[in-house]
Motif scaffolding. Structure first.
Motif, PDB file in Angstrom:
ATOM      1  N   LEU A   1      -7.700  10.203   1.103  1.00  8.97           N
ATOM      2  CA  LEU A   1      -6.376  10.002   0.513  1.00  8.97           C
ATOM      3  C   LEU A   1      -5.871  11.276  -0.169  1.00  8.97           C
ATOM      4  O   LEU A   1      -4.705  11.659  -0.011  1.00  8.97           O
ATOM      5  CB  LEU A   1      -6.419   8.852  -0.492  1.00  8.97           C
ATOM      6  CG  LEU A   1      -6.406   7.444   0.080  1.00  8.97           C
ATOM      7  CD1 LEU A   1      -6.669   6.425  -1.031  1.00  8.97           C
ATOM      8  CD2 LEU A   1      -5.083   7.137   0.776  1.00  8.97           C
TER       9      LEU A   1
ATOM     10  N   GLY B   1      -1.855   4.134  -0.088  1.00 10.22           N
ATOM     11  CA  GLY B   1      -2.111   4.422   1.318  1.00 10.22           C
ATOM     12  C   GLY B   1      -0.957   4.038   2.217  1.00 10.22           C
ATOM     13  O   GLY B   1      -0.572   4.798   3.117  1.00 10.22           O
ATOM     14  N   GLN B   2      -0.375   2.873   1.991  1.00 11.21           N
ATOM     15  CA  GLN B   2       0.743   2.432   2.814  1.00 11.21           C
ATOM     16  C   GLN B   2       1.949   3.332   2.630  1.00 11.21           C
ATOM     17  O   GLN B   2       2.588   3.757   3.600  1.00 11.21           O
ATOM     18  CB  GLN B   2       1.108   0.987   2.475  1.00 11.21           C
ATOM     19  CG  GLN B   2       2.147   0.379   3.406  1.00 11.21           C
ATOM     20  CD  GLN B   2       1.667   0.324   4.845  1.00 11.21           C
ATOM     21  OE1 GLN B   2       0.541  -0.076   5.123  1.00 11.21           O
ATOM     22  NE2 GLN B   2       2.521   0.737   5.768  1.00 11.21           N
TER      23      GLN B   2
ATOM     24  N   CYS C   1      -5.964   4.492   9.840  1.00 10.79           N
ATOM     25  CA  CYS C   1      -7.153   4.361   8.997  1.00 10.79           C
ATOM     26  C   CYS C   1      -7.113   3.109   8.121  1.00 10.79           C
ATOM     27  O   CYS C   1      -8.168   2.553   7.791  1.00 10.79           O
ATOM     28  CB  CYS C   1      -7.295   5.584   8.091  1.00 10.79           C
ATOM     29  SG  CYS C   1      -7.540   7.148   8.951  1.00 10.79           S
ATOM     30  N   LEU C   2      -5.922   2.665   7.734  1.00 15.38           N
ATOM     31  CA  LEU C   2      -5.814   1.603   6.734  1.00 15.38           C
ATOM     32  C   LEU C   2      -6.507   0.301   7.157  1.00 15.38           C
ATOM     33  O   LEU C   2      -7.259  -0.275   6.357  1.00 15.38           O
ATOM     34  CB  LEU C   2      -4.346   1.359   6.392  1.00 15.38           C
ATOM     35  CG  LEU C   2      -3.597   2.574   5.819  1.00 15.38           C
ATOM     36  CD1 LEU C   2      -2.157   2.191   5.497  1.00 15.38           C
ATOM     37  CD2 LEU C   2      -4.297   3.126   4.581  1.00 15.38           C
TER      38      LEU C   2
ATOM     39  N   SER D   1       1.263   6.848   4.246  1.00 15.48           N
ATOM     40  CA  SER D   1       1.337   6.894   5.704  1.00 15.48           C
ATOM     41  C   SER D   1       2.787   6.916   6.178  1.00 15.48           C
ATOM     42  O   SER D   1       3.131   7.627   7.132  1.00 15.48           O
ATOM     43  CB  SER D   1       0.601   5.703   6.308  1.00 15.48           C
ATOM     44  OG  SER D   1       1.249   4.482   6.012  1.00 15.48           O
TER      45      SER D   1
ATOM     46  N   VAL E   1      -5.398   1.714  -1.361  1.00 15.78           N
ATOM     47  CA  VAL E   1      -5.249   1.493   0.073  1.00 15.78           C
ATOM     48  C   VAL E   1      -3.947   0.754   0.359  1.00 15.78           C
ATOM     49  O   VAL E   1      -3.137   1.186   1.178  1.00 15.78           O
ATOM     50  CB  VAL E   1      -6.456   0.723   0.638  1.00 15.78           C
ATOM     51  CG1 VAL E   1      -6.245   0.409   2.111  1.00 15.78           C
ATOM     52  CG2 VAL E   1      -7.736   1.547   0.444  1.00 15.78           C
ATOM     53  N   GLU E   2      -3.728  -0.375  -0.329  1.00 14.60           N
ATOM     54  CA  GLU E   2      -2.543  -1.177  -0.042  1.00 14.60           C
ATOM     55  C   GLU E   2      -1.263  -0.535  -0.559  1.00 14.60           C
ATOM     56  O   GLU E   2      -0.216  -0.601   0.094  1.00 14.60           O
ATOM     57  CB  GLU E   2      -2.702  -2.579  -0.646  1.00 14.60           C
ATOM     58  CG  GLU E   2      -3.919  -3.333  -0.154  1.00 14.60           C
ATOM     59  CD  GLU E   2      -3.868  -3.644   1.336  1.00 14.60           C
ATOM     60  OE1 GLU E   2      -2.853  -3.337   1.992  1.00 14.60           O
ATOM     61  OE2 GLU E   2      -4.859  -4.173   1.856  1.00 14.60           O
TER      62      GLU E   2
ATOM     63  N   TRP F   1     -10.237   0.797   6.844  1.00 11.35           N
ATOM     64  CA  TRP F   1     -10.680   0.852   5.451  1.00 11.35           C
ATOM     65  C   TRP F   1     -10.782  -0.537   4.848  1.00 11.35           C
ATOM     66  O   TRP F   1     -11.722  -0.817   4.101  1.00 11.35           O
ATOM     67  CB  TRP F   1      -9.715   1.708   4.638  1.00 11.35           C
ATOM     68  CG  TRP F   1      -9.824   3.164   4.932  1.00 11.35           C
ATOM     69  CD1 TRP F   1     -10.750   3.794   5.704  1.00 11.35           C
ATOM     70  CD2 TRP F   1      -8.953   4.192   4.446  1.00 11.35           C
ATOM     71  NE1 TRP F   1     -10.516   5.146   5.736  1.00 11.35           N
ATOM     72  CE2 TRP F   1      -9.425   5.426   4.980  1.00 11.35           C
ATOM     73  CE3 TRP F   1      -7.831   4.206   3.639  1.00 11.35           C
ATOM     74  CZ2 TRP F   1      -8.804   6.638   4.712  1.00 11.35           C
ATOM     75  CZ3 TRP F   1      -7.207   5.416   3.363  1.00 11.35           C
ATOM     76  CH2 TRP F   1      -7.691   6.622   3.886  1.00 11.35           C
ATOM     77  N   ARG F   2      -9.830  -1.411   5.166  1.00 13.69           N
ATOM     78  CA  ARG F   2      -9.900  -2.778   4.645  1.00 13.69           C
ATOM     79  C   ARG F   2     -11.189  -3.456   5.104  1.00 13.69           C
ATOM     80  O   ARG F   2     -11.861  -4.149   4.326  1.00 13.69           O
ATOM     81  CB  ARG F   2      -8.681  -3.566   5.099  1.00 13.69           C
ATOM     82  CG  ARG F   2      -7.352  -3.044   4.557  1.00 13.69           C
ATOM     83  CD  ARG F   2      -6.200  -3.927   4.984  1.00 13.69           C
ATOM     84  NE  ARG F   2      -4.918  -3.346   4.595  1.00 13.69           N
ATOM     85  CZ  ARG F   2      -4.080  -2.731   5.421  1.00 13.69           C
ATOM     86  NH1 ARG F   2      -4.389  -2.626   6.713  1.00 13.69           N
ATOM     87  NH2 ARG F   2      -2.943  -2.222   4.989  1.00 13.69           N
TER      88      ARG F   2
END
Length: 288
Positions: free
Chosen positions: A201, A267-268, A169-170, A271, A263-264, A173-174
């Motif tokens: 998330l 999220g990273q 997904c990441l 995951s 996200v960065e 999303w970006r």
């Protein structure tokens, strides 16, 4: 003797029955009065649009859980067709969504997910889409496919198959964040991205700890707090995501900041930790 029996009885965990299975969370009886006309119209129009190709229709989310807020909650529909959805079907679903959103002030958007009966009942989707229909969707039309599916426990298999694909997904999303914050982006794009990414998330963070927490909830704030018990260092990030998922912002600056911090960073990490704890979700066909 009765007292001893009562003392030995195990109190069910949140969202589970006395045998440890996840209880279906919504029902038509819980739909708030203000949203009943919306659900009725959505059901009737889905039948009109798809006719005999429609096998069954469901509503999910805050409306059947009874927690929807007038003017702030969206309408979520799942339609199971007798055959695989076509591009024409998806176009019809988007028209349906826009019509419902324009007509009913009670909702802040409508979204329809199209699936096939065979997909819901497939072995590949047994612990993802199948679980979703059986536990999180409330039937409003047709045969309930939950009758063909097993009972589900909040175990590692369910965790892996529902949210074990966050790494995929990441990158998307970006791209979506870049598009939503670019000049000329359509109205509401920022709000939609903040809401959708935040909710995913939080749900992924919750299912990471779900087997240890041993229960089920769909409340974003409860999910964030359950996650924070096991990963307190990430608790503030997850609580912020829960708040944004509940009340998303329209500000592009908020979304850009969200890209960096959630996200960065979150999220990273999430995951990688998810893959370590539960493994990676079984791959789907490229066309899925």
């Amino acid at each position: 003797m009765t007292g001893a029996s009562e003392a030995c009885r195990v109190t069910p965990r949140p969202g589970l029955d006395e045998h440890g299975f996840i209880v279906r969370e919504g029902s038509l009886a819980r739909v708030p009065p203000a949203f009943r006309p919306v659900v009725g119209a959505a059901r009737d129009r889905a039948v009109d649009v798809f006719g005999t190709r429609l096998h069954s229709a469901y509503v999910y989310g805050s409306i059947p859980r009874g927690t929807a807020r007038v003017g702030q909650s969206d309408l979520d529909l799942l339609l199971a067709l007798r055959e695989e959805p076509t591009e024409t079907d998806w176009a019809s679903a988007r028209v349906l969504d826009r019509a419902l959103d324009n007509e009913f002030e009670q909702i802040d958007g409508a979204g329809t997910l199209l699936v096939s009966r065979a997909q819901v009942l497939s072995a590949l989707e047994r612990h993802d889409l199948g679980w979703f229909v059986a536990c999180l969707c409330t039937p409003v039309h047709g045969e309930d496919l939950a009758g063909h599916l097993p009972r589900y426990r909040p175990d590692s298999l369910l965790a892996r198959e529902t949210n074990g694909d966050l790494a995929l997904c990441l990158p998307r999303w970006r791209r979506l964040i870049a598009e939503a914050t670019a000049p000329g982006a359509p109205p509401g794009a920022v709000r939609a991205r903040v809401r959708g990414i935040s909710r995913r998330l939080v749900r992924t963070g919750f299912t990471l700890v779900m087997p240890r927490w041993d229960g089920w909830t769909s409340d974003l704030h409860e999910m964030a707090e359950a996650f924070a018990v096991y990963y307190p260092e990430w608790g503030p990030h997850m609580r912020e995501a829960a708040s944004l998922g509940q009340e998303p912002s329209d500000e592009p600056a908020v979304l850009r900041s969200f890209l960096r911090s959630h996200v960065e960073e979150l999220g990273q990490w999430l995951s990688e930790e998810y893959a370590r704890v539960h493994g990676v979700k079984a791959p789907r066909p490229a066309s899925a």
